[in-house]
Design an enzyme around this catalytic site. Structure first.
Site, PDB file in Angstrom:
ATOM      1  N   SER A   1       1.014  -1.248   0.103  1.00  0.00           N
ATOM      2  CA  SER A   1       0.262   0.192  -0.051  1.00  0.00           C
ATOM      3  C   SER A   1       0.909   1.225  -0.071  1.00  0.00           C
ATOM      4  O   SER A   1       0.189   2.369  -0.082  1.00  0.00           O
ATOM      5  CB  SER A   1      -1.074   0.013   1.156  1.00  0.00           C
ATOM      6  OG  SER A   1      -0.164   0.303   2.417  1.00  0.00           O
TER       7      SER A   1
ATOM      8  N   THR B   1      -1.988   2.860   3.062  1.00  0.00           N
ATOM      9  CA  THR B   1      -1.411   4.042   3.264  1.00  0.00           C
ATOM     10  C   THR B   1      -0.800   3.934   4.616  1.00  0.00           C
ATOM     11  O   THR B   1      -1.095   3.086   5.433  1.00  0.00           O
ATOM     12  CB  THR B   1      -2.652   5.095   3.206  1.00  0.00           C
ATOM     13  OG1 THR B   1      -3.170   5.188   1.908  1.00  0.00           O
ATOM     14  CG2 THR B   1      -1.998   6.639   3.328  1.00  0.00           C
TER      15      THR B   1
ATOM     16  N   THR C   1       1.460   7.086   0.377  1.00  0.00           N
ATOM     17  CA  THR C   1       0.801   5.901  -0.295  1.00  0.00           C
ATOM     18  C   THR C   1       0.901   5.678  -1.702  1.00  0.00           C
ATOM     19  O   THR C   1       1.575   6.591  -2.231  1.00  0.00           O
ATOM     20  CB  THR C   1      -0.438   6.413   0.081  1.00  0.00           C
ATOM     21  OG1 THR C   1      -1.518   5.135  -0.217  1.00  0.00           O
ATOM     22  CG2 THR C   1      -1.066   7.249  -0.771  1.00  0.00           C
TER      23      THR C   1
ATOM     24  N   ARG D   1      -4.668   9.694 -11.174  1.00  0.00           N
ATOM     25  CA  ARG D   1      -5.537   9.813 -10.097  1.00  0.00           C
ATOM     26  C   ARG D   1      -4.791  10.204  -8.518  1.00  0.00           C
ATOM     27  O   ARG D   1      -3.952   9.677  -8.407  1.00  0.00           O
ATOM     28  CB  ARG D   1      -6.483   8.428  -9.834  1.00  0.00           C
ATOM     29  CG  ARG D   1      -7.487   8.401  -8.371  1.00  0.00           C
ATOM     30  CD  ARG D   1      -6.634   7.950  -7.296  1.00  0.00           C
ATOM     31  NE  ARG D   1      -7.734   7.821  -6.151  1.00  0.00           N
ATOM     32  CZ  ARG D   1      -7.212   7.337  -4.800  1.00  0.00           C
ATOM     33  NH1 ARG D   1      -6.078   7.155  -4.632  1.00  0.00           N
ATOM     34  NH2 ARG D   1      -7.961   7.415  -3.939  1.00  0.00           N
ATOM     35  N   VAL D   2      -5.324  11.316  -8.085  1.00  0.00           N
ATOM     36  CA  VAL D   2      -4.837  11.871  -6.964  1.00  0.00           C
ATOM     37  C   VAL D   2      -5.806  11.395  -5.544  1.00  0.00           C
ATOM     38  O   VAL D   2      -7.021  12.058  -5.860  1.00  0.00           O
ATOM     39  CB  VAL D   2      -4.427  13.256  -6.786  1.00  0.00           C
ATOM     40  CG1 VAL D   2      -3.883  13.584  -5.475  1.00  0.00           C
ATOM     41  CG2 VAL D   2      -3.142  13.239  -8.000  1.00  0.00           C
TER      42      VAL D   2
ATOM     43  N   THR E   1      -6.105   6.773   6.606  1.00  0.00           N
ATOM     44  CA  THR E   1      -6.083   6.036   5.498  1.00  0.00           C
ATOM     45  C   THR E   1      -7.304   5.282   5.031  1.00  0.00           C
ATOM     46  O   THR E   1      -8.175   5.416   6.009  1.00  0.00           O
ATOM     47  CB  THR E   1      -5.183   4.621   6.198  1.00  0.00           C
ATOM     48  OG1 THR E   1      -5.894   4.135   7.231  1.00  0.00           O
ATOM     49  CG2 THR E   1      -3.941   5.034   6.658  1.00  0.00           C
ATOM     50  N   GLY E   2      -7.510   4.894   4.029  1.00  0.00           N
ATOM     51  CA  GLY E   2      -8.520   4.195   3.359  1.00  0.00           C
ATOM     52  C   GLY E   2      -9.187   5.197   2.220  1.00  0.00           C
ATOM     53  O   GLY E   2      -8.400   5.494   1.339  1.00  0.00           O
TER      54      GLY E   2
HETATM   55  N1  GLY Z   1      -6.211   7.123   1.226  1.00  0.00           N
HETATM   56  C1  GLY Z   1      -5.230   6.757   0.150  1.00  0.00           C
HETATM   57  C2  GLY Z   1      -5.891   6.922  -1.004  1.00  0.00           C
HETATM   58  O1  GLY Z   1      -7.135   6.945  -1.186  1.00  0.00           O
HETATM   59  O2  GLY Z   1      -5.135   7.201  -1.962  1.00  0.00           O
END
Ligand code: GLY
Length: 381
Positions: free
Chosen positions: A94, A229, A247, A257-258, A280-281
């Site tokens: 991750s 992450t 991450t 994609r950010v 995180t998530g």
């Molecule tokens: N929380 C990490 C992401 O969605 O990129």
């Protein structure tokens, strides 16, 4: 309308107003800053309870950051050095090296750092080929007037800073990506995993790996693509705070994609007078709710870290309306976790779904603690 289009009388009054504004700015810059009233609930400098918290994959990071701070390293340098251990770990899919790639099989990393005492931040997004994006983010903060650099330009900046370039896609991550490609659809030109002529070792990997089983087991609405992450936050004895989030982002994302991790206020935030929060998530939910900033603001209003985190979870649940993001009971079908540390040293981990854990290092040692949570995890079908 430009000034040259103003009638003469309006032009003169606009010019006078401009001069007055300039004089006010000059006067304001000479005024002494109003110092915040000292808080009675805070220890004296040198006596704050030293503490580092992190996501559950962060025990090496919290321990390292704690040791470094104990030897005098600043919190912002300590957390970046702590997460570097996880960024370099190929077994963590991750973060950093070994992270799961985008839909084209390329690892793209996001990271940010925030320094409480100076209220400064640096971040990079969609960065390729650099193992330690949090260190690059730190250089953005230290050496530039900017906060966020993205994509190829972030890579060029990293190169200029002397960071080595390397292929971040490990064999393990490549095989997981390959399985995802093969499994994606029976309408495309890729053969299904059980039809594809892969070598016996890869076939065994497909059969045995748990992320692969998760990819294969569920429909799109149910399958949660990994959004691991690491977040790490620290408080030193002087009452200085800092945090970082790093991450590889959402597995198999559309290139470019950010997520929330490099966005100040979404994936992390610290106000040195109040506290810090990071997450995180599913990053999209944090981007839509500016969750970390909101959590720190709730702590500013007097909420303890746990209550602030729970309130953010409730808010995210309320704001999740797209049917494909809801389960049959109307709850979010994704997970999110928050790690909160306030200026007095109180801490909490909070999760949409539990049980779940987070990492802590303080004078009592390094350990995993239980997160508070909004919903009980469903048993896997
Ligand atoms: N929380 C990490 C992401 O969605 O990129």
């Amino acid at each position: 309308m430009t000034d040259s289009h103003l009638p003469r009388r309006d032009f003169l009054s606009a010019a006078a107003a401009g001069l007055a504004a300039t004089a006010m700015v000059a006067e304001a810059s000479q005024r002494p800053r109003v110092a915040a009233a000292p808080r009675a609930d805070l220890p004296a400098p040198g006596e704050f309870p030293v503490k580092v918290i992190s996501s559950d994959n962060g025990q090496p990071a919290t321990q390292k950051a704690f040791e470094l701070m104990s030897a005098g390293t600043s919190p912002v340098d300590a957390v970046v050095a702590g997460v570097a251990l996880v960024e370099a770990d190929p077994s963590d899919t991750s973060v950093g090296y070994g992270g799961l790639p985008n839909e084209e099989g390329v690892v793209e990393l996001d990271a940010a750092v925030m320094d409480g005492p100076r209220h400064l931040a640096g971040a990079v997004a969609a960065l390729r080929n650099i193992k330690h994006p949090a260190q690059v983010a730190l250089q953005v903060m230290r050496l530039t007037d900017h906060v966020l650099l993205v994509g190829d330009a972030a890579l060029r900046f990293a190169r200029a800073m002397g960071f080595p370039e390397e292929n971040l896609l490990t064999e393990k991550a490549r095989k997981i990506w390959l399985h995802w490609k093969l499994h994606l659809s029976d309408q495309d030109d890729w053969l299904a995993p059980d039809q594809a002529d892969v070598d016996p070792e890869t076939a065994e990997f497909f059969r045995s790996h748990s992320v692969i089983r998760a990819v294969a087991a569920t429909s799109r609405a149910e399958f949660q693509r990994p959004t691991g992450t690491i977040h790490c936050a620290a408080l030193n004895a002087q009452g200085e705070m800092a945090c970082t989030t790093t991450t590889s982002g959402l597995a198999f994302k559309i290139p470019g994609r950010v997520g929330d991790s490099p966005i100040i206020g979404a994936g992390l935030y610290v106000d040195n007078e109040i506290g810090s929060c990071g997450s995180t998530g599913r990053g999209e939910a944090n981007l839509l709710n500016l969750s970390s900033f909101a959590a720190v603001e709730l702590m500013r209003s007097g909420m303890p870290p746990r209550d602030a985190g729970m309130e953010i979870c409730r808010r995210i649940a309320q704001h999740t309306r797209r049917p494909d993001l809801l389960d049959e009971q109307g709850r979010p079908n994704f997970d999110l976790k928050f790690y909160l540390l306030d200026k007095t040293g109180r801490h909490a981990g909070v999760s949409l779904y539990g049980p779940a854990k987070f990492a802590v290092t303080d004078a009592q040692g390094t350990r995993l603690e239980e997160c508070a949570f909004l919903y009980e995890k469903r048993e896997a079908k």
